[in-house]
Design an enzyme around this catalytic site. Structure first.
Site, short mmCIF file in Angstrom:
data_model
loop_
_atom_site.label_atom_id
_atom_site.label_comp_id
_atom_site.label_asym_id
_atom_site.label_seq_id
_atom_site.Cartn_x
_atom_site.Cartn_y
_atom_site.Cartn_z
N ARG A 54 0.87 -1.18 0.00
CA ARG A 54 0.00 0.00 0.00
C ARG A 54 0.90 1.22 0.00
O ARG A 54 1.78 1.35 0.85
CB ARG A 54 -0.92 0.02 1.22
CG ARG A 54 -1.63 1.35 1.40
CD ARG A 54 -2.70 1.33 2.46
NE ARG A 54 -3.86 0.59 2.03
CZ ARG A 54 -5.06 0.66 2.63
NH1 ARG A 54 -5.24 1.45 3.67
NH2 ARG A 54 -6.08 -0.06 2.19
N HIS A 71 -7.67 0.81 -6.00
CA HIS A 71 -7.83 -0.04 -4.80
C HIS A 71 -8.49 -1.35 -5.25
O HIS A 71 -9.65 -1.64 -4.93
CB HIS A 71 -8.69 0.70 -3.76
CG HIS A 71 -8.62 0.12 -2.39
ND1 HIS A 71 -7.82 -0.96 -2.06
CD2 HIS A 71 -9.26 0.47 -1.23
CE1 HIS A 71 -7.97 -1.23 -0.76
NE2 HIS A 71 -8.83 -0.39 -0.24
N GLN A 114 -10.14 -4.10 -2.72
CA GLN A 114 -11.43 -3.69 -2.15
C GLN A 114 -12.55 -3.90 -3.17
O GLN A 114 -13.59 -4.48 -2.85
CB GLN A 114 -11.37 -2.21 -1.74
CG GLN A 114 -12.68 -1.67 -1.25
CD GLN A 114 -13.03 -2.14 0.16
OE1 GLN A 114 -12.22 -2.02 1.06
NE2 GLN A 114 -14.23 -2.68 0.35
N ASP A 159 -17.50 6.93 -0.88
CA ASP A 159 -16.22 6.86 -0.16
C ASP A 159 -15.96 8.24 0.42
O ASP A 159 -16.67 9.21 0.08
CB ASP A 159 -15.12 6.45 -1.17
CG ASP A 159 -13.77 6.18 -0.52
OD1 ASP A 159 -13.69 6.08 0.73
OD2 ASP A 159 -12.76 6.08 -1.27
N CYS A 202 -16.36 1.48 1.37
CA CYS A 202 -15.18 0.65 1.69
C CYS A 202 -14.72 0.85 3.13
O CYS A 202 -14.03 0.00 3.66
CB CYS A 202 -14.05 0.96 0.71
SG CYS A 202 -13.45 2.66 0.78
N ARG A 205 -13.44 -9.09 2.50
CA ARG A 205 -12.04 -8.79 2.12
C ARG A 205 -11.15 -9.99 2.45
O ARG A 205 -10.25 -10.35 1.69
CB ARG A 205 -11.51 -7.57 2.89
CG ARG A 205 -12.24 -6.26 2.67
CD ARG A 205 -11.96 -5.66 1.33
NE ARG A 205 -10.54 -5.44 1.08
CZ ARG A 205 -9.82 -4.40 1.52
NH1 ARG A 205 -10.40 -3.46 2.22
NH2 ARG A 205 -8.54 -4.28 1.22
N1 NVA Z 1 -10.20 6.55 -1.05
C1 NVA Z 1 -9.76 6.17 0.28
C2 NVA Z 1 -9.96 4.71 0.49
C3 NVA Z 1 -9.57 4.22 1.86
C4 NVA Z 1 -9.71 2.75 2.02
C5 NVA Z 1 -8.31 6.57 0.47
O1 NVA Z 1 -7.52 6.37 -0.47
O2 NVA Z 1 -7.97 7.07 1.53
N1 CP Z 2 -11.22 -0.16 3.08
C1 CP Z 2 -9.93 -0.22 3.41
O1 CP Z 2 -9.05 -0.47 2.60
O2 CP Z 2 -9.70 0.02 4.73
P1 CP Z 2 -8.30 0.21 5.43
O3 CP Z 2 -7.75 1.53 5.00
O4 CP Z 2 -8.61 0.16 6.90
O5 CP Z 2 -7.38 -0.90 5.01
#
Ligand code: NVA
Ligand code: CP
Length: 301
Positions: free
Chosen positions: A101, A128, A131, A219, A259, A287
């Site tokens: 990540r 992502h 997800q 989101d 998510c 997940r």
């Molecule tokens: N769009 C959000 C998703 C978090 C799981 C982010 O990138 O922070």
């Molecule tokens: N939805 C998701 O990816 O959550 P986290 O940021 O907690 O991993």
């Protein structure tokens, strides 16, 4: 270099491969997985915060008999400037897979380029995929085949929206996005999906996007790394909240999806998030099984 597959984007998988992954995920959901990762180690490199992704990968790898190792850059030589391309080759020598990540998508691509083991994208600024693949699994369990059905995305044209576009291209459902002007999804991803014949539209009208949909997705308005823009975005996105009125435009059996983490009374009202149409906890639970199936699929190649 050993032949291997990566999972950086949903478009890295074919329709048939996704079907296989869903069928494996279903097995893992209803019975304990076989120890297919016995003797294998997978490193999880997290350069951004995470609750669900990190824990579900860690637990999933352990459930399959593998050894997960979580690496946050602090305390490693990455934080002291060791190049990613060097880290990729070192990790490949010790581990059988890498989950990453990070911020710029180019970093996960660089990791994949230099690694000789499968690399899985656990979220970048652009995509992502884990997800959204799990979300499609969740929807397919409830509604069956997704092809031909309508799914709505309301809010930011962010990493989640981009991955929904990729999923629409591979799985053949109709995707209607409602985003404020200036916050559309990635144009390159849109163009590629449209070239593949995907049915995707972008509107400024959340009610139109939700009309007739089986699922309404949203989101956060400011993603990780955009914290400084949060105040401005709150104004720009004010008409894009998912609330009871928006849900009324969807079909009666429609579900609300997010998510998580969610900001109550911003992108979604408390009553929708906690209401009977919300499947957010089921999404988060799935997940675990879908990621187990992804790891199993890639590490068996
Ligand atoms: N769009 C959000 C998703 C978090 C799981 C982010 O990138 O922070
Ligand atoms: N939805 C998701 O990816 O959550 P986290 O940021 O907690 O991993």
């Amino acid at each position: 270099m050993m032949e291997h597959r990566d999972f950086l984007s949903i478009t890295d998988l074919s329709f048939n491969e996704i079907e296989k992954i869903f069928s494996k995920a279903k097995e893992h959901k209803y019975s304990m997985p076989v120890q297919s990762l016995y003797g294998k180690s997978v490193v999880l490199v997290f350069e951004k915060a995470s609750t669900r992704t990190r824990i579900s990968f860690e637990v999933g790898i352990a459930r399959m008999g593998g050894h997960p190792i979580v690496l946050t850059p602090e305390g490693t030589q990455m934080a002291r400037g060791e190049p990613l391309k060097d880290t990729a080759r070192i990790l490949s020598g010790y581990c059988d897979g890498i989950v990453m990540r990070t911020f710029g998508h180019i970093r996960v691509e660089e990791m994949a380029h230099f690694a000789s083991v499968p690399v899985i994208n656990a979220l970048t600024d652009l995509l992502h995929p884990c997800q959204v693949l799990a979300d499609c699994f969740t929807l397919s369990q409830r509604f069956g085949e997704l092809a031909g059905k309508k799914i709505a995305w309301i809010g930011d044209g962010n990493n989640m929206a981009n991955s929904w576009i990729n999923a629409a291209a591979v799985l053949g459902f109709e995707l209607a996005l409602a985003c404020p002007e200036g916050y559309d999804p990635d144009q390159g991803i849109m163009d590629s999906a449209l070239e593949l014949g995907a049915q995707i539209s972008v509107t400024r009208d959340p009610a139109a996007a939700a009309a007739g949909a089986i699922a309404v997705n949203t989101d956060v308005w400011a993603s990780m790394g955009q914290e400084d823009e949060a105040d401005g975005r709150r104004k720009e996105f004010s008409g894009f909240q998912v609330n009871g009125k928006i849900m009324e435009h969807a079909v009666p059996e429609a579900v609300f999806m997010h998510c998580l983490p969610a900001h109550r009374e911003e992108e979604v009202t408390e009553d929708v998030l906690e209401g009977p149409q919300s499947i957010v906890w089921e999404q988060a639970q799935n997940r675990l099984y879908v990621q187990e199936a992804i790891v199993d699929f890639l590490l068996r190649q």
